[in-house]
Design a protein around this motif. Structure first.
Motif, PDB file in Angstrom:
ATOM      1  N   ARG A 128       0.344  -1.346   0.087  1.00  0.00           N
ATOM      2  CA  ARG A 128       0.030   0.140   0.197  1.00  0.00           C
ATOM      3  C   ARG A 128       1.102   1.104   0.330  1.00  0.00           C
ATOM      4  NH1 ARG A 128      -3.585   0.364   4.991  1.00  0.00           N
ATOM      5  NH2 ARG A 128      -4.673  -1.728   4.232  1.00  0.00           N
ATOM      6  N   ARG A 129       1.909   0.946   0.801  1.00  0.00           N
ATOM      7  CA  ARG A 129       2.808   2.681   0.929  1.00  0.00           C
ATOM      8  C   ARG A 129       4.174   2.097   1.440  1.00  0.00           C
ATOM      9  NH1 ARG A 129       3.179   6.155   6.011  1.00  0.00           N
ATOM     10  NH2 ARG A 129       3.694   8.217   5.236  1.00  0.00           N
ATOM     11  N   VAL A 130       4.977   2.880   1.243  1.00  0.00           N
ATOM     12  CA  VAL A 130       6.403   2.709   0.901  1.00  0.00           C
ATOM     13  C   VAL A 130       6.898   4.110   1.506  1.00  0.00           C
ATOM     14  CG1 VAL A 130       8.897   2.109   0.607  1.00  0.00           C
ATOM     15  CG2 VAL A 130       6.609   1.268  -0.385  1.00  0.00           C
ATOM     16  N   VAL A 131       7.893   3.934   2.960  1.00  0.00           N
ATOM     17  CA  VAL A 131       8.506   5.379   3.305  1.00  0.00           C
ATOM     18  C   VAL A 131      10.314   4.561   3.399  1.00  0.00           C
ATOM     19  CG1 VAL A 131       8.400   6.942   5.270  1.00  0.00           C
ATOM     20  CG2 VAL A 131       6.354   5.977   4.721  1.00  0.00           C
ATOM     21  N   GLU A 157       3.774  -0.485   4.517  1.00  0.00           N
ATOM     22  CA  GLU A 157       2.936  -0.389   4.474  1.00  0.00           C
ATOM     23  C   GLU A 157       2.422  -1.696   3.895  1.00  0.00           C
ATOM     24  OE1 GLU A 157      -1.512   1.829   6.200  1.00  0.00           O
ATOM     25  OE2 GLU A 157       0.390   2.338   5.788  1.00  0.00           O
ATOM     26  N   PHE A 158       1.339  -2.969   3.688  1.00  0.00           N
ATOM     27  CA  PHE A 158       0.647  -3.555   3.196  1.00  0.00           C
ATOM     28  C   PHE A 158      -0.624  -4.029   3.030  1.00  0.00           C
ATOM     29  CE2 PHE A 158       5.344  -5.833   3.703  1.00  0.00           C
ATOM     30  CZ  PHE A 158       5.330  -5.276   2.486  1.00  0.00           C
ATOM     31  N   VAL A 167       1.459   2.014  -5.617  1.00  0.00           N
ATOM     32  CA  VAL A 167       2.278   2.022  -4.450  1.00  0.00           C
ATOM     33  C   VAL A 167       2.038   3.390  -4.443  1.00  0.00           C
ATOM     34  CG1 VAL A 167       4.404   1.578  -3.984  1.00  0.00           C
ATOM     35  CG2 VAL A 167       3.351  -0.393  -5.135  1.00  0.00           C
ATOM     36  N   LYS A 168       2.331   3.899  -3.004  1.00  0.00           N
ATOM     37  CA  LYS A 168       2.394   5.081  -2.949  1.00  0.00           C
ATOM     38  C   LYS A 168       3.839   5.292  -2.242  1.00  0.00           C
ATOM     39  CE  LYS A 168      -2.259   6.273  -1.383  1.00  0.00           C
ATOM     40  NZ  LYS A 168      -3.121   6.740  -0.861  1.00  0.00           N
ATOM     41  N   GLY A 213       3.056  -3.650   9.212  1.00  0.00           N
ATOM     42  CA  GLY A 213       4.006  -3.008   8.851  1.00  0.00           C
ATOM     43  C   GLY A 213       4.776  -3.839   8.736  1.00  0.00           C
ATOM     44  N   LEU A 214       5.500  -3.729   7.872  1.00  0.00           N
ATOM     45  CA  LEU A 214       7.293  -3.959   7.800  1.00  0.00           C
ATOM     46  C   LEU A 214       8.713  -2.874   7.474  1.00  0.00           C
ATOM     47  CD1 LEU A 214       8.777  -7.282   7.695  1.00  0.00           C
ATOM     48  CD2 LEU A 214       8.232  -7.557   5.434  1.00  0.00           C
TER      49      LEU A 214
END
Length: 342
Positions: free
Chosen positions: A149-152, A249-250, A227-228, A306-307
């Motif tokens: 969903r999201r990557v930082v 975040e998945f 994907v964000k 989260g991972l």
């Protein structure tokens, strides 16, 4: 029968690495040319242990009859000469940012989206940004399992990303600091020796740098448009080897052991994750290696599903030269690189 291959930007750090990797991997070469700007014409570069190539002038080089051009000369140079080579029938794999986001140019990391090569329409294939390449290689098996969903991501990028001049500046500034000489930034905006600079490439209107923008848009083009990604890109006093601290975040619940298993089996990834002193890989240890190394894999309890992990890779090899050669190898495997000389 092999291919006729032209390496453009052959006197630069990435160009020299391309020549080295072509020889190491026994790429099927019948004829090879080293090309650079007019000021480098006549210089010599190595191809393997025993062969030396005379550098030819890119400006006057005729690409007719050449099968493959591996370009790494800078975006403005590629803008002129990559289309010229493609028009002559030479397939171009370009390491610069010039064509990456053009919709009819595939942006390829072979372990992630080799099938995109089948959609090439202009005889030009783009090689992604170095920090993007190592990231998407590590994200791909996790995305397949749990759907990102999201990557930082925070990057810690070596000075080799700024070329030989960046490496020279780190060396000279470190030496000057030890002997008490004045330190003058030239390639970087501030002193890089014993320092970190949260600024790579130019600033954009929203406060991001172009390097951070590249990671977001390239990841979406390669991996998944949904994907964000939010990046903070930092230049650090390391000669070679980019590092990334990644939080993902998945959509689906994360199983740590399934994630470990997927990373162990993923092409281009080496999982080295031991929860003890030294049980992780640092940029110094990845130099000269081909993989994206993943360590510090753990659940992030601050977000749903989260991972988090740590990822390092040699930015001159997998982040540039190796990926370009692997694209060419993938094109051969898919029967997409004809031998025009034949």
């Amino acid at each position: 029968m092999g291919y006729r291959v032209a390496v453009v930007g052959a006197t630069g750090a990435v160009g020299r690495e391309i020549l080295k990797i072509l020889h190491e991997r026994e790429f099927p070469v019948d004829d090879i040319a080293a090309l650079a700007s007019g000021r480098s014409t006549g210089r010599e570069v190595s191809y393997g242990d025993k062969r030396v190539l005379k550098v030819q002038n890119l400006e006057t080089f005729d690409f007719t009859g050449w099968d493959l051009g591996l370009f790494s000369p800078g975006a403005s140079v590629s803008a002129v000469h990559a289309p010229r080579a493609a028009a002559a029938g030479c397939t171009v794999i370009d390491n610069t940012s010039q064509f990456r986001m053009e919709p009819d140019v595939p942006l390829v990391v072979p372990e992630v989206n080799a099938d995109a090569l089948k959609k090439a329409r202009r005889r030009i294939i783009a090689n992604p940004n170095c920090s993007t390449i190592q990231l998407v290689v590590a994200l791909k098996p996790l995305h397949d399992l749990f759907t990102i969903r999201r990557v930082v991501v925070s990057t810690y990028q070596a000075v080799a990303g700024a070329g030989k001049e960046g490496m020279d500046e780190l060396f000279n500034q470190a030496k000057a600091s030890f002997v008490g000489d004045p330190v003058k930034p030239e390639q970087f905006t501030k002193q890089i020796a014993f320092n970190c600079i949260p600024h790579i490439d130019r600033f954009m209107d929203d406060g991001s740098t172009k390097e951070e923008w590249k990671m977001a848009v390239e990841t979406r083009k390669i991996l998944d448009p949904d994907v964000k990604l939010f990046a903070t890109c930092v230049r650090v006093p390391v000669f070679v080897g980019h590092s990334e601290a990644v939080s993902v975040e998945f959509e689906e619940p994360v199983d740590l052991e399934r994630a470990r298993a997927a990373l162990r089996e993923a092409p281009g990834v080496v999982l080295h994750d031991q929860r003890e002193d030294g049980g992780y890989v640092t940029p110094l240890e990845c130099v000269g290696e081909d993989a994206s190394y993943v360590s510090r894999l753990r659940i992030d309890p601050t977000v749903e599903n989260g991972l988090a992990f740590w990822c390092v890779s040699d930015n001159l090899r997998k982040g540039a030269a190796l990926n370009a050669v692997q694209i060419a190898e993938a094109m051969i495997a898919l029967d997409l690189l004809p031998r025009r000389a034949a």
